[in-house]
Write a protein that holds these residues in place. Sequence first.
Motif, PDB file in Angstrom:
ATOM      1  N   GLN A   1      -5.659 -34.979   9.226  1.00 47.37           N
ATOM      2  CA  GLN A   1      -6.844 -35.439   8.512  1.00 47.37           C
ATOM      3  C   GLN A   1      -7.094 -34.494   7.332  1.00 47.37           C
ATOM      4  OE1 GLN A   1     -10.259 -36.578  11.074  1.00 47.37           O
ATOM      5  NE2 GLN A   1      -8.969 -35.982  12.799  1.00 47.37           N
ATOM      6  N   PRO A   2      -7.399 -35.030   6.149  1.00 48.69           N
ATOM      7  CA  PRO A   2      -7.607 -34.173   4.979  1.00 48.69           C
ATOM      8  C   PRO A   2      -8.692 -33.114   5.175  1.00 48.69           C
ATOM      9  CG  PRO A   2      -7.395 -36.459   4.306  1.00 48.69           C
ATOM     10  CD  PRO A   2      -7.454 -36.466   5.808  1.00 48.69           C
ATOM     11  N   SER A   3      -9.714 -33.418   5.973  1.00 44.61           N
ATOM     12  CA  SER A   3     -10.805 -32.462   6.192  1.00 44.61           C
ATOM     13  C   SER A   3     -10.310 -31.160   6.801  1.00 44.61           C
ATOM     14  CB  SER A   3     -11.877 -33.075   7.089  1.00 44.61           C
ATOM     15  OG  SER A   3     -11.318 -33.489   8.327  1.00 44.61           O
ATOM     16  N   ALA A   4      -9.141 -31.194   7.461  1.00 46.61           N
ATOM     17  CA  ALA A   4      -8.619 -29.988   8.105  1.00 46.61           C
ATOM     18  C   ALA A   4      -8.328 -28.885   7.096  1.00 46.61           C
ATOM     19  CB  ALA A   4      -7.360 -30.320   8.899  1.00 46.61           C
ATOM     20  N   ARG A   5      -8.071 -29.228   5.860  1.00 47.73           N
ATOM     21  CA  ARG A   5      -7.808 -28.182   4.856  1.00 47.73           C
ATOM     22  C   ARG A   5      -9.043 -27.302   4.666  1.00 47.73           C
ATOM     23  NH1 ARG A   5      -2.955 -28.577   2.666  1.00 47.73           N
ATOM     24  NH2 ARG A   5      -1.861 -30.588   2.718  1.00 47.73           N
ATOM     25  N   HIS A   6     -10.213 -27.921   4.643  1.00 47.81           N
ATOM     26  CA  HIS A   6     -11.434 -27.120   4.573  1.00 47.81           C
ATOM     27  C   HIS A   6     -11.642 -26.331   5.857  1.00 47.81           C
ATOM     28  CE1 HIS A   6     -13.977 -29.039   1.106  1.00 47.81           C
ATOM     29  NE2 HIS A   6     -12.906 -28.411   0.678  1.00 47.81           N
ATOM     30  N   TYR A   7     -11.366 -26.928   7.000  1.00 49.31           N
ATOM     31  CA  TYR A   7     -11.602 -26.244   8.269  1.00 49.31           C
ATOM     32  C   TYR A   7     -10.763 -24.971   8.370  1.00 49.31           C
ATOM     33  CZ  TYR A   7     -13.632 -30.739   9.724  1.00 49.31           C
ATOM     34  OH  TYR A   7     -14.382 -31.886   9.834  1.00 49.31           O
ATOM     35  N   ARG A   8      -9.492 -25.077   7.997  1.00 49.99           N
ATOM     36  CA  ARG A   8      -8.632 -23.895   8.106  1.00 49.99           C
ATOM     37  C   ARG A   8      -8.982 -22.860   7.042  1.00 49.99           C
ATOM     38  NH1 ARG A   8      -2.729 -25.048   9.859  1.00 49.99           N
ATOM     39  NH2 ARG A   8      -3.972 -25.470  11.734  1.00 49.99           N
ATOM     40  N   ARG A   9      -9.323 -23.328   5.860  1.00 49.55           N
ATOM     41  CA  ARG A   9      -9.738 -22.377   4.819  1.00 49.55           C
ATOM     42  C   ARG A   9     -10.982 -21.616   5.276  1.00 49.55           C
ATOM     43  NH1 ARG A   9      -9.361 -21.598  -0.854  1.00 49.55           N
ATOM     44  NH2 ARG A   9     -10.694 -19.806  -1.327  1.00 49.55           N
ATOM     45  N   TRP A  10     -11.915 -22.313   5.914  1.00 46.34           N
ATOM     46  CA  TRP A  10     -13.105 -21.626   6.414  1.00 46.34           C
ATOM     47  C   TRP A  10     -12.731 -20.583   7.463  1.00 46.34           C
ATOM     48  CZ3 TRP A  10     -17.784 -20.331   5.229  1.00 46.34           C
ATOM     49  CH2 TRP A  10     -18.593 -19.750   6.212  1.00 46.34           C
ATOM     50  N   ALA A  11     -11.767 -20.891   8.307  1.00 46.22           N
ATOM     51  CA  ALA A  11     -11.344 -19.921   9.315  1.00 46.22           C
ATOM     52  C   ALA A  11     -10.867 -18.636   8.643  1.00 46.22           C
ATOM     53  CB  ALA A  11     -10.243 -20.513  10.189  1.00 46.22           C
ATOM     54  N   LEU A  12     -10.075 -18.770   7.578  1.00 45.97           N
ATOM     55  CA  LEU A  12      -9.561 -17.593   6.871  1.00 45.97           C
ATOM     56  C   LEU A  12     -10.682 -16.871   6.135  1.00 45.97           C
ATOM     57  CD1 LEU A  12      -6.228 -19.058   5.420  1.00 45.97           C
ATOM     58  CD2 LEU A  12      -6.577 -17.830   7.577  1.00 45.97           C
ATOM     59  N   GLU A  13     -11.543 -17.620   5.470  1.00 43.26           N
ATOM     60  CA  GLU A  13     -12.649 -16.996   4.723  1.00 43.26           C
ATOM     61  C   GLU A  13     -13.611 -16.276   5.661  1.00 43.26           C
ATOM     62  OE1 GLU A  13     -14.536 -17.743   1.419  1.00 43.26           O
ATOM     63  OE2 GLU A  13     -12.736 -18.405   0.363  1.00 43.26           O
ATOM     64  N   SER A  14     -13.973 -16.947   6.771  1.00 47.50           N
ATOM     65  CA  SER A  14     -14.935 -16.315   7.677  1.00 47.50           C
ATOM     66  C   SER A  14     -14.324 -15.097   8.357  1.00 47.50           C
ATOM     67  CB  SER A  14     -15.438 -17.317   8.717  1.00 47.50           C
ATOM     68  OG  SER A  14     -14.375 -17.888   9.453  1.00 47.50           O
ATOM     69  N   ALA A  15     -13.012 -15.138   8.648  1.00 47.83           N
ATOM     70  CA  ALA A  15     -12.350 -13.950   9.193  1.00 47.83           C
ATOM     71  C   ALA A  15     -12.386 -12.812   8.181  1.00 47.83           C
ATOM     72  CB  ALA A  15     -10.909 -14.273   9.573  1.00 47.83           C
ATOM     73  N   GLY A  16     -12.148 -13.148   6.903  1.00 48.48           N
ATOM     74  CA  GLY A  16     -12.196 -12.131   5.859  1.00 48.48           C
ATOM     75  C   GLY A  16     -13.587 -11.561   5.685  1.00 48.48           C
ATOM     76  N   LEU A  17     -14.605 -12.419   5.718  1.00 49.56           N
ATOM     77  CA  LEU A  17     -15.975 -11.922   5.575  1.00 49.56           C
ATOM     78  C   LEU A  17     -16.362 -11.063   6.770  1.00 49.56           C
ATOM     79  CD1 LEU A  17     -18.652 -11.804   4.108  1.00 49.56           C
ATOM     80  CD2 LEU A  17     -19.282 -13.986   5.185  1.00 49.56           C
ATOM     81  N   ASP A  18     -15.990 -11.504   7.969  1.00 51.61           N
ATOM     82  CA  ASP A  18     -16.267 -10.715   9.167  1.00 51.61           C
ATOM     83  C   ASP A  18     -15.632  -9.328   9.047  1.00 51.61           C
ATOM     84  OD1 ASP A  18     -17.259 -10.326  11.819  1.00 51.61           O
ATOM     85  OD2 ASP A  18     -15.305 -10.855  12.643  1.00 51.61           O
ATOM     86  N   LEU A  19     -14.389  -9.288   8.570  1.00 52.13           N
ATOM     87  CA  LEU A  19     -13.691  -8.006   8.407  1.00 52.13           C
ATOM     88  C   LEU A  19     -14.366  -7.150   7.345  1.00 52.13           C
ATOM     89  CD1 LEU A  19     -11.299  -6.164   9.087  1.00 52.13           C
ATOM     90  CD2 LEU A  19      -9.957  -7.418   7.367  1.00 52.13           C
ATOM     91  N   ALA A  20     -14.701  -7.725   6.206  1.00 54.34           N
ATOM     92  CA  ALA A  20     -15.332  -6.954   5.127  1.00 54.34           C
ATOM     93  C   ALA A  20     -16.668  -6.369   5.574  1.00 54.34           C
ATOM     94  CB  ALA A  20     -15.527  -7.847   3.896  1.00 54.34           C
ATOM     95  N   LEU A  21     -17.450  -7.148   6.291  1.00 54.87           N
ATOM     96  CA  LEU A  21     -18.745  -6.654   6.777  1.00 54.87           C
ATOM     97  C   LEU A  21     -18.555  -5.518   7.777  1.00 54.87           C
ATOM     98  CD1 LEU A  21     -20.509 -10.104   7.251  1.00 54.87           C
ATOM     99  CD2 LEU A  21     -21.158  -8.358   5.572  1.00 54.87           C
ATOM    100  N   ARG A  22     -17.587  -5.648   8.666  1.00 56.82           N
ATOM    101  CA  ARG A  22     -17.338  -4.598   9.647  1.00 56.82           C
ATOM    102  C   ARG A  22     -16.832  -3.326   8.962  1.00 56.82           C
ATOM    103  NH1 ARG A  22     -17.294  -6.540  14.942  1.00 56.82           N
ATOM    104  NH2 ARG A  22     -17.475  -8.822  15.068  1.00 56.82           N
ATOM    105  N   GLN A  23     -15.964  -3.479   7.981  1.00 60.24           N
ATOM    106  CA  GLN A  23     -15.469  -2.301   7.271  1.00 60.24           C
ATOM    107  C   GLN A  23     -16.584  -1.607   6.499  1.00 60.24           C
ATOM    108  OE1 GLN A  23     -12.208  -3.979   5.018  1.00 60.24           O
ATOM    109  NE2 GLN A  23     -10.730  -3.649   6.673  1.00 60.24           N
ATOM    110  N   ALA A  24     -17.598  -2.363   6.103  1.00 61.15           N
ATOM    111  CA  ALA A  24     -18.749  -1.779   5.412  1.00 61.15           C
ATOM    112  C   ALA A  24     -19.835  -1.323   6.373  1.00 61.15           C
ATOM    113  CB  ALA A  24     -19.326  -2.803   4.433  1.00 61.15           C
TER     114      ALA A  24
END
Length: 348
Positions: A95-118
Motif C-alpha cells: 500500500q502506498p501509505s506504507a512509505r510514510h509509515y516507514r519514514r516515520w519509523a526512521l524519523e521518530s527513531a532519529g528524534l528519540d536518539l537526538a533527544l536522548r543524546q541531548a
Amino acid sequence: MALYDRLADLPIRVDGETRTCQERDTSSGFVRATTTFELHGDGHVGRGEDVTYDVEDHDALADVGALVPTGEFTFDEFSTALDDVDCFPTKDPEQPSARHYRRWALESAGLDLALRQADTDLAAALGRDRSPVRFVVSTRLGDPPTTDRVETILDRHPDLGLKLDPTSDWDADLVDALVATDAVRLLDLKGHYAGTTVDQPPDPELYELVIEGFPDAVIEDPALTDGTRAVVESARDRLSWDAPITGVASVRDLPFEPRWLNIKPSRFGTVESLLDTVEYARERDVRLYGGGQFELDVGRDHIQTLAATLYPDGPNDVAPGSYNLPDLPADPPGSPLVPGDDPSGLEF
C-alpha cells in the motif's frame, strides 16, 4: 519560534541500525506485525516503530542491510538525508501509505536518539508541559455486530469513552443499546479507506442512522457522495478527518474547514510535517486528538507522548495496548494516563 525549529538544530550522531519484528493477535481479528528500528549512537539507542500493515512488507526487510545514513548531523540534516533513502529497496510496498509509515519509523527513531543524546525529552525540547492523557477505546463490534465487547470494556472502567466503526449491518436497536451506554465519543465511518479489511463504502442509510442517533459524537472520515452529502453537512461542526491527513496541504484540501482532526503521526512521514500541521490547526482553532494504529512496541509510547505534549484533553485514540488484545485483561489501565516523572527522548 515554530515547534519544528525547536528540534531542527538538535545534534545527532548515528553509528548503526538494528531492527526487530513483532507480531500479535488483535481484537479486530487480524495478526498485527510491526518492525522496530533501533538507531545506535554515542552510547544511546533511539527507537521508532514501522506500522506498515502488510506482513509481506516487514518480511522483505529480513535480508536488507541498514537503511539509515550514519555520521553526525543536526536533526534537520538527518531528516533531509532520509529523503534519499529507499525505504523499500527490494519491493514496492503493498500500500502506498506504507512509505510514510516507514519514514516515520526512521524519523521518530532519529528524534528519540537526538533527544536522548541531548539528555532531554520531547516536551522539554518544545518548551511545553506534559499533561495526563485522556483516551478513548477503539473497538469493532464483530460480525454480526453486538455490544459484547463494549460491555466488557465498560465493565472494567465504566467512565471510559469509546470510538466505534459503524458498518452497514448496524441497525436501530444496536444504536439504541450503544446510546444507552453514554460512552460513544467518536464514530469512524472509514469513508476514505480502499483495499483494506475495514473498508466501509458510503452508505446513506448508515450515515443517517449514526449521525442522527449520536447527536453529540464526533463523526470521522465520512465519504461525500450525492447520497451522503446532505446528512454529512448537517453534522459539519462535529466532522473530523483522519485517513486523508498527511500534512498541511491535505488539511487545506478538505471539503470543509475542519473543526476536528485525528493526528496519527505515522501518516505524516516527517516530524516537520506533523508539527507544522499541528500549528496550522491550532491557529484555526481546530481541535486535535491522537490516533493509534495497533502499535505493538515503542510506537505506543510515542503516540501517548505526543498526546501528552500537544493535545492531552482530546478524545485520544491512544489507549494502552492491552485494549487491543482479543481477550481483555481483568484490570487494564484507566483514563487518564499519567506521564512518567523523568522521561528521556520520546518516552511517555
